[in-house]
Design a protein around this motif. Structure first.
Motif, PDB file in Angstrom:
ATOM      1  N   GLY A  74       0.828  -1.197   0.000  1.00 17.39           N
ATOM      2  CA  GLY A  74       0.000   0.000   0.000  1.00 17.39           C
ATOM      3  C   GLY A  74       0.857   1.238   0.000  1.00 17.39           C
ATOM      4  N   SER A  75       0.253   2.375   0.282  1.00 19.16           N
ATOM      5  CA  SER A  75       0.999   3.633   0.280  1.00 19.16           C
ATOM      6  C   SER A  75       2.051   3.618   1.384  1.00 19.16           C
ATOM      7  CB  SER A  75       0.047   4.809   0.478  1.00 19.16           C
ATOM      8  OG  SER A  75      -0.628   4.700   1.711  1.00 19.16           O
ATOM      9  N   ASP A  76       3.176   4.302   1.122  1.00 21.93           N
ATOM     10  CA  ASP A  76       4.254   4.333   2.114  1.00 21.93           C
ATOM     11  C   ASP A  76       4.066   5.453   3.125  1.00 21.93           C
ATOM     12  OD1 ASP A  76       4.770   6.553   0.571  1.00 21.93           O
ATOM     13  OD2 ASP A  76       6.824   5.985   0.038  1.00 21.93           O
ATOM     14  N   ARG A  77       2.873   6.010   3.150  1.00 21.39           N
ATOM     15  CA  ARG A  77       2.568   7.105   4.081  1.00 21.39           C
ATOM     16  C   ARG A  77       1.185   6.875   4.678  1.00 21.39           C
ATOM     17  NH1 ARG A  77       2.825  13.620   2.659  1.00 21.39           N
ATOM     18  NH2 ARG A  77       1.680  14.358   4.491  1.00 21.39           N
ATOM     19  N   PHE A  78       1.038   7.164   5.952  1.00 26.92           N
ATOM     20  CA  PHE A  78      -0.251   7.127   6.625  1.00 26.92           C
ATOM     21  C   PHE A  78      -0.686   8.560   6.923  1.00 26.92           C
ATOM     22  CE2 PHE A  78       2.055   3.313   8.496  1.00 26.92           C
ATOM     23  CZ  PHE A  78       1.563   2.431   7.544  1.00 26.92           C
ATOM     24  N   ALA A  79      -1.960   8.747   7.230  1.00 30.55           N
ATOM     25  CA  ALA A  79      -2.465  10.070   7.599  1.00 30.55           C
ATOM     26  C   ALA A  79      -2.997  10.042   9.017  1.00 30.55           C
ATOM     27  CB  ALA A  79      -3.567  10.520   6.638  1.00 30.55           C
ATOM     28  N   MET A  80      -2.957  11.197   9.671  1.00 33.45           N
ATOM     29  CA  MET A  80      -3.480  11.335  11.022  1.00 33.45           C
ATOM     30  C   MET A  80      -4.192  12.672  11.132  1.00 33.45           C
ATOM     31  SD  MET A  80      -1.427  11.263  14.679  1.00 33.45           S
ATOM     32  CE  MET A  80      -1.124   9.492  14.680  1.00 33.45           C
ATOM     33  N   SER A  81      -5.288  12.699  11.874  1.00 34.98           N
ATOM     34  CA  SER A  81      -6.024  13.940  12.073  1.00 34.98           C
ATOM     35  C   SER A  81      -5.236  14.886  12.971  1.00 34.98           C
ATOM     36  CB  SER A  81      -7.395  13.651  12.685  1.00 34.98           C
ATOM     37  OG  SER A  81      -7.250  12.991  13.938  1.00 34.98           O
ATOM     38  N   THR A  82      -5.625  16.163  12.939  1.00 35.94           N
ATOM     39  CA  THR A  82      -4.922  17.172  13.728  1.00 35.94           C
ATOM     40  C   THR A  82      -4.928  16.837  15.210  1.00 35.94           C
ATOM     41  OG1 THR A  82      -5.467  18.887  12.116  1.00 35.94           O
ATOM     42  CG2 THR A  82      -4.862  19.625  14.312  1.00 35.94           C
ATOM     43  N   ASP A  83      -6.036  16.266  15.708  1.00 32.61           N
ATOM     44  CA  ASP A  83      -6.106  15.937  17.137  1.00 32.61           C
ATOM     45  C   ASP A  83      -5.470  14.593  17.463  1.00 32.61           C
ATOM     46  OD1 ASP A  83      -7.953  14.140  16.140  1.00 32.61           O
ATOM     47  OD2 ASP A  83      -9.696  15.138  17.004  1.00 32.61           O
ATOM     48  N   GLY A  84      -4.976  13.885  16.450  1.00 29.81           N
ATOM     49  CA  GLY A  84      -4.238  12.650  16.686  1.00 29.81           C
ATOM     50  C   GLY A  84      -5.072  11.432  17.007  1.00 29.81           C
ATOM     51  N   VAL A  85      -6.399  11.483  16.819  1.00 24.62           N
ATOM     52  CA  VAL A  85      -7.220  10.333  17.188  1.00 24.62           C
ATOM     53  C   VAL A  85      -7.812   9.599  15.985  1.00 24.62           C
ATOM     54  CG1 VAL A  85      -7.799  11.359  19.413  1.00 24.62           C
ATOM     55  CG2 VAL A  85      -9.334  11.709  17.483  1.00 24.62           C
ATOM     56  N   GLN A  86      -7.549  10.070  14.764  1.00 22.40           N
ATOM     57  CA  GLN A  86      -8.009   9.357  13.586  1.00 22.40           C
ATOM     58  C   GLN A  86      -6.824   9.053  12.682  1.00 22.40           C
ATOM     59  OE1 GLN A  86     -11.795  10.631  11.672  1.00 22.40           O
ATOM     60  NE2 GLN A  86     -11.606  12.436  12.972  1.00 22.40           N
ATOM     61  N   SER A  87      -6.859   7.895  12.052  1.00 24.31           N
ATOM     62  CA  SER A  87      -5.808   7.495  11.118  1.00 24.31           C
ATOM     63  C   SER A  87      -6.431   7.028   9.807  1.00 24.31           C
ATOM     64  CB  SER A  87      -4.961   6.360  11.709  1.00 24.31           C
ATOM     65  OG  SER A  87      -4.226   6.796  12.827  1.00 24.31           O
ATOM     66  N   ALA A  88      -5.619   7.049   8.750  1.00 21.61           N
ATOM     67  CA  ALA A  88      -6.071   6.566   7.451  1.00 21.61           C
ATOM     68  C   ALA A  88      -4.897   5.910   6.731  1.00 21.61           C
ATOM     69  CB  ALA A  88      -6.649   7.698   6.611  1.00 21.61           C
ATOM     70  N   TYR A  89      -5.182   4.866   5.953  1.00 22.05           N
ATOM     71  CA  TYR A  89      -4.146   4.199   5.160  1.00 22.05           C
ATOM     72  C   TYR A  89      -4.792   3.600   3.920  1.00 22.05           C
ATOM     73  CZ  TYR A  89      -5.845  -0.065   7.543  1.00 22.05           C
ATOM     74  OH  TYR A  89      -6.618  -1.089   8.028  1.00 22.05           O
ATOM     75  N   TRP A  90      -3.966   3.292   2.921  1.00 19.68           N
ATOM     76  CA  TRP A  90      -4.458   2.733   1.658  1.00 19.68           C
ATOM     77  C   TRP A  90      -3.733   1.437   1.359  1.00 19.68           C
ATOM     78  CZ3 TRP A  90      -2.142   1.809  -3.223  1.00 19.68           C
ATOM     79  CH2 TRP A  90      -3.048   1.493  -4.258  1.00 19.68           C
ATOM     80  N   LEU A  91      -4.506   0.413   0.940  1.00 19.02           N
ATOM     81  CA  LEU A  91      -3.953  -0.873   0.539  1.00 19.02           C
ATOM     82  C   LEU A  91      -4.417  -1.228  -0.869  1.00 19.02           C
ATOM     83  CD1 LEU A  91      -4.480  -3.092   3.730  1.00 19.02           C
ATOM     84  CD2 LEU A  91      -2.333  -2.071   2.929  1.00 19.02           C
ATOM     85  N   VAL A 113     -13.677   1.755  -1.478  1.00 20.71           N
ATOM     86  CA  VAL A 113     -12.996   1.178  -2.636  1.00 20.71           C
ATOM     87  C   VAL A 113     -12.499   2.295  -3.547  1.00 20.71           C
ATOM     88  CG1 VAL A 113     -13.293  -0.256  -4.690  1.00 20.71           C
ATOM     89  CG2 VAL A 113     -14.344  -0.937  -2.526  1.00 20.71           C
ATOM     90  N   THR A 114     -11.258   2.157  -4.022  1.00 18.10           N
ATOM     91  CA  THR A 114     -10.693   3.142  -4.947  1.00 18.10           C
ATOM     92  C   THR A 114     -10.629   2.545  -6.353  1.00 18.10           C
ATOM     93  OG1 THR A 114      -8.450   2.443  -4.326  1.00 18.10           O
ATOM     94  CG2 THR A 114      -9.393   4.312  -3.155  1.00 18.10           C
ATOM     95  N   PRO A 115     -10.746   3.387  -7.388  1.00 15.88           N
ATOM     96  CA  PRO A 115     -10.860   2.877  -8.761  1.00 15.88           C
ATOM     97  C   PRO A 115      -9.640   2.086  -9.227  1.00 15.88           C
ATOM     98  CG  PRO A 115     -11.520   5.185  -8.628  1.00 15.88           C
ATOM     99  CD  PRO A 115     -10.898   4.847  -7.319  1.00 15.88           C
ATOM    100  N   VAL A 116      -9.874   1.210 -10.170  1.00 16.79           N
ATOM    101  CA  VAL A 116      -8.800   0.435 -10.790  1.00 16.79           C
ATOM    102  C   VAL A 116      -7.781   1.388 -11.411  1.00 16.79           C
ATOM    103  CG1 VAL A 116      -8.250  -1.151 -12.673  1.00 16.79           C
ATOM    104  CG2 VAL A 116     -10.261  -1.560 -11.230  1.00 16.79           C
ATOM    105  N   GLY A 117      -6.512   1.076 -11.206  1.00 12.60           N
ATOM    106  CA  GLY A 117      -5.453   1.856 -11.826  1.00 12.60           C
ATOM    107  C   GLY A 117      -5.040   3.098 -11.071  1.00 12.60           C
ATOM    108  N   THR A 118      -5.611   3.338  -9.895  1.00 11.47           N
ATOM    109  CA  THR A 118      -5.233   4.518  -9.123  1.00 11.47           C
ATOM    110  C   THR A 118      -4.339   4.125  -7.947  1.00 11.47           C
ATOM    111  OG1 THR A 118      -7.244   4.388  -7.770  1.00 11.47           O
ATOM    112  CG2 THR A 118      -7.309   5.804  -9.701  1.00 11.47           C
ATOM    113  N   GLN A 119      -3.347   4.947  -7.715  1.00 10.19           N
ATOM    114  CA  GLN A 119      -2.479   4.800  -6.546  1.00 10.19           C
ATOM    115  C   GLN A 119      -2.792   5.957  -5.608  1.00 10.19           C
ATOM    116  OE1 GLN A 119       1.693   4.059  -7.398  1.00 10.19           O
ATOM    117  NE2 GLN A 119       2.331   5.163  -5.561  1.00 10.19           N
ATOM    118  N   VAL A 120      -3.208   5.638  -4.390  1.00 11.84           N
ATOM    119  CA  VAL A 120      -3.733   6.648  -3.469  1.00 11.84           C
ATOM    120  C   VAL A 120      -2.811   6.776  -2.266  1.00 11.84           C
ATOM    121  CG1 VAL A 120      -5.689   7.291  -2.016  1.00 11.84           C
ATOM    122  CG2 VAL A 120      -6.085   6.152  -4.217  1.00 11.84           C
ATOM    123  N   THR A 121      -2.480   8.017  -1.924  1.00 16.70           N
ATOM    124  CA  THR A 121      -1.672   8.286  -0.736  1.00 16.70           C
ATOM    125  C   THR A 121      -2.442   9.194   0.209  1.00 16.70           C
ATOM    126  OG1 THR A 121       0.390   8.134  -2.005  1.00 16.70           O
ATOM    127  CG2 THR A 121       0.502   9.218   0.135  1.00 16.70           C
TER     128      THR A 121
END
Length: 407
Positions: A173-190, A221-229
């Motif tokens: 998946g993406s080599d980067r994760f995301a975090m909300s400003t308050d630090g209690v939510q995360s997001a990642y892509w596979l 779900v993300t579309p075919v052929g897309t790389q999401v970060t």
């Protein structure tokens, strides 16, 4: 090194090298969640106080006199790429000679150990090769490039979940994760399969850290052929950089899967959900950093010649990076997020041969960065006057320290 620094160094080094009993990750997550909640309340109160005292003279602004205090811009700002008043360090010092200050207030990695903001230490072989990591309810996600059995692919890494006493490979998946400003939510892509290619789809996962393990993270779900970060989280959803063939775009994805393009940016660098703005590179000129409204894409600030990244916890400041040719490290600076004016240059410590990486805001409006050289590796801290201290001991293994995901 004076006796006080020597004693502090010894105590820091003992902490880094001492074996600690294993702590259940559920307890680790609980402590971290409580700390983040307290910090969130503190940030909100501080922001409210700042509004309440907006008429106070500018003498409190970084120690400047009222006459020199920057004022909010009433129009789009084109912040200068240089500012003669921005403080700089007079002379670099070797890493080991830098004064030792307070420890990081955010999570970080050292060797094969993940160290939380509350001081808990989790050891796993996966962490030894991870470039970054982020906590979720059922463990800690770690990004390890390249994905197992695959050639290196730009922006793609193996994603692992480290939980009590074992780790699990989730996929590439993406080599980067995301975090909300308050630090209690995360997001990642596979991705659905590896290697990531034009015929491969994937999914964006997001959720609140303290519930992701109970009900499972939200999945879009993300579309075919897309790389999401995933880059950040704002009120409308997860901020993502999307590559689809030769095309690149910035999109905000909400929990229902609706994608809203951010027309003002070519690439995103950071987000601030308190003020609902994004940083990144201007769509019309990728050599210009910009801050835009997350909902409309309207450009609020321009900083020519710089790449803009993370916002400070209160949204007052934003980090900037300026690439340089040859072996010299990129320039790193702090900018006022309202005006684009440079506040401080973060000069490379340690002299020639030192590289700075992963600059990130700590919770007190200081900036942490990983410093690597032939001497070793450490985490350094810059204040907004440009002064630098060490936040950790110096490890003789280059690349030993890495910072965990921050907003």
């Amino acid at each position: 090194m004076n006796p006080e620094d020597l004693l502090t160094e010894t105590l820091h080094d003992r902490v880094e090298r001492t074996d600690y009993p294993s702590t259940p990750l559920s307890a680790v997550a609980g402590r971290a969640g409580a700390i983040r909640a307290r910090r969130r309340r503190t940030t909100v109160l501080a922001a409210a106080a700042a509004v309440a005292v907006v008429v106070v003279p500018g003498a409190v602004w970084l120690g400047r006199s009222p006459g020199s205090s920057p004022q909010p811009s009433q129009s789009l700002s084109s912040g200068p790429s240089t500012d003669p008043t921005a403080p700089t360090l007079a002379e670099p010092l070797p890493l080991s000679a830098l004064p030792l200050g307070q420890k990081p207030g955010i999570d970080y990695l050292v060797g094969d150990t993940y160290v939380t903001m509350s001081g808990d230490r989790i050891t796993d072989a996966v962490f030894g090769n991870a470039t970054t990591a982020t906590p979720v309810r059922d463990g800690i996600l770690a990004s390890v490039p390249p994905a197992p059995g695959l050639m290196a692919q730009d922006g793609i890494a193996g994603t692992y979940l480290v939980s009590d006493a074992h780790h699990q490979y989730l996929g590439c998946g993406s080599d980067r994760f995301a975090m909300s400003t308050d630090g209690v939510q995360s997001a990642y892509w596979l991705a659905d399969s590896c290697p990531v290619a034009d015929t491969v789809a994937g999914a964006l996962y997001s959720g609140v850290d303290n519930t992701m393990g109970e009900s499972g993270p939200g999945r879009v779900v993300t579309p075919v052929g897309t790389q999401v970060t995933p880059v950040g989280i704002v009120q409308q959803g997860v901020v993502t950089d999307v590559v689809h063939g030769p095309a690149e775009s910035v999109q905000v994805v909400d929990s229902s899967g609706h994608r809203s393009p951010v027309t003002g940016l070519a690439r995103a660098g950071g987000s601030d959900e308190n003020h609902d703005v994004l940083s990144g590179q201007l769509a019309s000129d990728v050599n210009t950093g910009a801050i835009v409204d997350a909902a409309t894409g309207a450009v609020q600030v321009r900083v020519p010649g710089w790449t803009l990244g993370q916002f400070s916890s209160d949204g007052r400041y934003v980090l900037g990076d300026q690439p340089r040719n040859g072996p010299t490290s990129d320039a790193i600076a702090v900018f006022d997020a309202r005006t684009g004016h440079k506040v401080a240059d973060l000069n490379r410590p340690g002299g020639p041969g030192v590289t700075l990486g992963q600059p990130a805001w700590d919770v007190d409006d200081t900036v942490l960065a990983v410093a690597d050289s032939t001497e070793g590796s450490t985490i350094v801290r810059f204040d907004l006057q440009g002064h630098v201290t060490r936040a950790t001991s110096v490890s003789h293994a280059s690349g030993a320290y890495r910072l965990a995901t921050r907003p």
